[in-house]
Write an enzyme that holds these catalytic residues in place. Sequence first.
Site, PDB file in Angstrom:
ATOM      1  N   GLU A  69       0.614  -1.322  -0.105  1.00 43.04           N
ATOM      2  CA  GLU A  69      -0.049   0.142  -0.200  1.00 43.04           C
ATOM      3  C   GLU A  69       1.066   1.509  -0.184  1.00 43.04           C
ATOM      4  OE1 GLU A  69      -3.475   2.060   2.461  1.00 43.04           O
ATOM      5  OE2 GLU A  69      -3.853   0.117   2.380  1.00 43.04           O
ATOM      6  N   GLU A  94       5.020   4.940   3.646  1.00 37.18           N
ATOM      7  CA  GLU A  94       4.237   6.777   3.923  1.00 37.18           C
ATOM      8  C   GLU A  94       5.043   7.443   4.050  1.00 37.18           C
ATOM      9  OE1 GLU A  94       2.520   9.730   4.615  1.00 37.18           O
ATOM     10  OE2 GLU A  94       0.775   7.811   4.133  1.00 37.18           O
ATOM     11  N   ASP A 144      -3.286  12.848  -3.525  1.00 40.15           N
ATOM     12  CA  ASP A 144      -3.119  13.585  -3.262  1.00 40.15           C
ATOM     13  C   ASP A 144      -3.670  14.048  -5.152  1.00 40.15           C
ATOM     14  OD1 ASP A 144      -3.216  16.911  -4.276  1.00 40.15           O
ATOM     15  OD2 ASP A 144      -1.323  16.655  -2.185  1.00 40.15           O
ATOM     16  N   LYS A 148      -5.301  21.427  -9.590  1.00 38.61           N
ATOM     17  CA  LYS A 148      -4.864  23.375 -10.495  1.00 38.61           C
ATOM     18  C   LYS A 148      -3.770  22.562 -11.000  1.00 38.61           C
ATOM     19  CE  LYS A 148      -5.181  26.595  -6.526  1.00 38.61           C
ATOM     20  NZ  LYS A 148      -3.729  27.167  -6.208  1.00 38.61           N
ATOM     21  N   ASP A 180     -11.540  10.781  -4.745  1.00 36.96           N
ATOM     22  CA  ASP A 180     -12.985  11.480  -4.328  1.00 36.96           C
ATOM     23  C   ASP A 180     -13.472  12.166  -5.173  1.00 36.96           C
ATOM     24  OD1 ASP A 180     -11.028  11.607  -2.776  1.00 36.96           O
ATOM     25  OD2 ASP A 180     -12.372  13.033  -1.501  1.00 36.96           O
ATOM     26  N   THR A 217     -12.981   4.243   5.088  1.00 35.81           N
ATOM     27  CA  THR A 217     -12.320   5.456   6.064  1.00 35.81           C
ATOM     28  C   THR A 217     -12.613   6.900   6.460  1.00 35.81           C
ATOM     29  OG1 THR A 217     -11.112   6.982   3.921  1.00 35.81           O
ATOM     30  CG2 THR A 217     -10.261   5.282   4.564  1.00 35.81           C
ATOM     31  N   PHE A 219     -12.556   9.236   6.717  1.00 38.83           N
ATOM     32  CA  PHE A 219     -12.240  10.314   4.767  1.00 38.83           C
ATOM     33  C   PHE A 219     -13.591  10.355   4.584  1.00 38.83           C
ATOM     34  CE2 PHE A 219     -10.564  11.512   0.686  1.00 38.83           C
ATOM     35  CZ  PHE A 219     -10.066  13.069   1.302  1.00 38.83           C
ATOM     36  N   GLU A 220     -13.519   9.404   4.029  1.00 35.43           N
ATOM     37  CA  GLU A 220     -14.521   8.847   3.087  1.00 35.43           C
ATOM     38  C   GLU A 220     -15.755   8.928   3.756  1.00 35.43           C
ATOM     39  OE1 GLU A 220     -15.165   5.416  -0.012  1.00 35.43           O
ATOM     40  OE2 GLU A 220     -13.403   4.455   1.167  1.00 35.43           O
TER      41      GLU A 220
END
EC number: 2.1.1.33
Length: 239
Positions: A69, A94, A144, A148, A180, A217, A219-220
């Site tokens: 991962e 990470e 990420d 932009k 997302d 998650t 966040f999700e």
Amino acid sequence: MKNDVISPEFDENGRPLRRIRSFVRRQGRLTKGQEHALENYWPVMGVEFSEAPVDFATLFGREAPVTLEIGFGMGASLVAMAKARPEQNFLGIEVHSPGVGACLASAHEEGVENLHVMCHDAVEVLHKMIPDNSLSMVQLFFPDPWHKARHNKRRIVQVPFAELVLSKLKLGGVFHMATDWEAYAEHMLEVMSSIDGYKNLSESNDYVPRPESRPVTKFEQRGHRLGHGVWDLMFERVK
């Protein structure tokens, strides 16, 4: 634990131009728990970067399918997956040390023993440390999006990266991505569909439903409450 987290920038043809960060370093302060985990659990679960390929059988002490991962955040879903599949081996990468510390603490608390972690640039780890044809699964969840236009070139999913992942997967191995950000999902689909050797596992040749193997998650969950979509892509190495 050492850090040197630089990723290549690619030109419009996908060739490396120079080395810049493909992410923003937001180290923040370590909590006492994270600091404790790094000091006490890193020697057992951490893997330092090396120029030499890793031997997974030696690292994990057994032969078993390996899931890599990339960018596991605070590690909650990675630990959950490792705990749910004790018959498999998991390696997480990470670049942010608070996340690494949180993951180590969680893994220790849950009694997970089939997980190792690294704190380094994933592209360099793939190039230097991951043997070809060695991975059963590569996971890249919510990278990420660099939304932009002038920053799109910083997105980690580019043709050279996807080809690199392909070379590390075993035949039949799967590259699983989730985002997302719809524009990034479309970008991922375009990149992956352009590479010979991958097969889209989507019946509609675009996105797949979230598999049960990928935990939702926090966040999700927050995104769902706000009406945000999530797109999963799964591509199998077929040649």
